[in-house]
Design a protein around this motif. Structure first.
Motif, mmCIF file in Angstrom:
data_model
loop_
_atom_site.group_PDB
_atom_site.id
_atom_site.type_symbol
_atom_site.label_atom_id
_atom_site.label_comp_id
_atom_site.label_asym_id
_atom_site.label_seq_id
_atom_site.Cartn_x
_atom_site.Cartn_y
_atom_site.Cartn_z
ATOM 1 N N GLN A 76 1.022 -1.368 -0.023
ATOM 2 C CA GLN A 76 0.115 -0.115 0.200
ATOM 3 C C GLN A 76 0.740 1.091 -0.054
ATOM 4 N N LYS A 85 2.225 1.940 -3.578
ATOM 5 C CA LYS A 85 1.139 2.426 -4.438
ATOM 6 C C LYS A 85 0.934 3.976 -4.231
ATOM 7 N N GLU A 137 4.031 5.482 -5.775
ATOM 8 C CA GLU A 137 3.803 5.574 -7.347
ATOM 9 C C GLU A 137 2.854 6.766 -7.629
ATOM 10 N N GLN A 138 1.936 7.239 -6.951
ATOM 11 C CA GLN A 138 0.817 8.358 -7.075
ATOM 12 C C GLN A 138 1.982 9.638 -6.776
ATOM 13 N N SER A 152 4.920 4.831 -13.112
ATOM 14 C CA SER A 152 4.812 3.483 -12.602
ATOM 15 C C SER A 152 6.224 3.032 -12.249
ATOM 16 N N MET A 171 3.517 -5.044 -5.674
ATOM 17 C CA MET A 171 2.711 -4.104 -5.857
ATOM 18 C C MET A 171 1.556 -4.154 -6.988
ATOM 19 N N LYS A 172 2.034 -4.874 -7.835
ATOM 20 C CA LYS A 172 1.320 -4.929 -9.264
ATOM 21 C C LYS A 172 0.400 -6.426 -9.000
#
Length: 297
Positions: free
Chosen positions: A268, A271, A274-275, A280, A286-287
C-alpha cells in the motif's frame, strides 16, 4: 533466520528522481515504513546540492523526523563537510562511501581511492557515533569492467584494520551475478566470520533477487533495498533501481526467513509512492499481489 533490511528509498531512491518529494511527504513515508516494521533507514546524504539537488533538504529532514529508540537513522557522507553536517543533525550512524573503481570514485567523490580510504580511516577514528563503510562498484564498474574478487579483498583487508561498525558491498550498477556474489561473500565471511557485512544491490540487469539469495548462501543477513525499486547513482552510466523492498520481503517471508516487516503495508505504501512520483514503479508485488492471494473463480 532473521534477515535485516535497511530502507534507502529517501536517499538512494529519491536521488535520481526529477520530481523531488516534499519534506511533509518524506516524513509521512518514513512514519508509514516504521509502522510496517522497518527499523533501519539510510535517511539522506549530506552532499552538495549542486551535484545532488534531491538531497538539499537533508538538514531539515533530520530535524523533523519522529525519532524512536528502536529505529536507526543513518546518513551518507563523502567528505569532511558532510560528516560535520551529519553530526550536527544528530544522525545515529554515518555511512561513508567510496568506490573500488578509480574512475567512478573520481566522478562520485572527487577523490582517488587512496584519498577516500585515508578519509574513511580518519572518520572512523574521530567520529563519536558508529561508522559504516560501503564499497561501491564492489563487483564491477561500467567504466572499468567486472573485477576479480582479489581486487576487492585487498581493499577489504585494509578496511577491516580500521575497525568500522560494518562494511557493505555495493553493486552500484547491477553488474554482479549470483555466483560472483556467493563466492565473494563466502570468501569474506570465511576470512572474517565475526565481521558485520552487508550488501547494497541493484536490479539493473534483473539479477537483484537472485543476488539476495546468493548473498544469504554466502553468509550475509544485512541488505539495503528501496521501496518500489527506485533509485540509482547519478554518476554511473546505466545505473537504475535498487532491489525493491516489498519484493525482497515477500520473497524472503515466502521462503521462511524472518524480516519483521509487513508485506501488505509495504504494498500500500508503494502504491502511494507511485502516485506521489506520478509514474509506474519497477516493483512487482505491488502490481501482482502476494503469491498467496487467490481470485474467486
Amino acid at each position: 533466520m532473521k534477515i535485516n533490511i535497511n530502507e534507502v528509498v529517501t536517499r538512494d531512491g529519491f536521488q535520481m528522481e526529477s520530481k523531488i518529494p516534499s519534506i511533509p511527504y518524506k516524513l509521512k513515508l518514513i512514519n508509514q515504513l516504521m509502522a510496517a516494521g522497518i527499523k533501519h533507514f539510510e535517511l539522506t546524504s549530506f552532499v552538495h546540492p549542486k551535484y545532488v539537488p534531491q538531497m538539499a533538504d537533508a538538514d531539515q529532514l533530520f530535524a523533523q523526523i519522529d525519532r524512536r529508540s528502536d529505529v536507526t537513522f543513518s546518513a551518507l557522507v563523502l567528505n569532511q563537510r558532510g560528516v560535520e553536517r551529519a553530526l550536527d543533525a544528530r544522525a545515529d550512524e554515518l555511512n561513508v562511501v567510496f568506490s573500488l573503481s578509480e574512475t567512478h570514485n573520481l566522478k562520485n567523490a572527487k577523490a582517488t581511492v587512496s584519498e577516500s580510504m585515508d578519509f574513511v580511516k580518519r572518520v572512523i577514528q574521530l567520529a563519536p557515533i558508529p561508522v559504516n563503510v560501503c564499497i561501491s562498484t564492489a563487483f564491477g564498474c561500467p567504466y572499468e569492467g567486472i573485477y576479480e574478487k582479489e581486487r576487492l579483498m585487498d581493499v577489504y583487508e585494509s578496511l577491516v584494520e580500521y575497525n568500522p561498525s560494518s562494511i557493505s558491498l555495493g553493486d552500484t550498477t547491477g553488474m554482479a551475478n549470483p555466483r560472483q556474489v556467493e563466492e565473494t561473500c563466502s570468501a569474506i565471511k570465511s576470512r572474517w566470520p565475526n565481521l558485520n557485512v552487508g550488501l547494497h544491490l541493484h536490479n539493473t540487469r534483473g539479477m537483484g533477487l537472485a543476488n539476495v539469495l546468493a548473498g544469504i548462501r554466502g553468509g550475509i543477513t544485512n541488505f539495503d533495498s528501496a521501496l518500489g525499486g527506485i533509485g540509482g547513482c547519478p554518476f554511473a552510466k546505466g545505473a537504475t533501481g535498487n532491489i525493491c523492498t516489498e519484493d525482497v520481503v515477500h520473497m524472503l517471508e515466502q521462503m521462511g526467513y524472518e524480516t519483521g516487516i509487513k508485506v501488505d503495508n509495504l504494498i500500500q505504501i508503494s502504491k502511494g509512492l507511485e502516485q506521489e512520483l506520478e509514474k509506474s514503479l519497477p516493483g512487482q508485488i505491488m502490481k501482482a499481489g502476494q503469491s498467496t492471494f487467490t481470485y474467486t473463480a
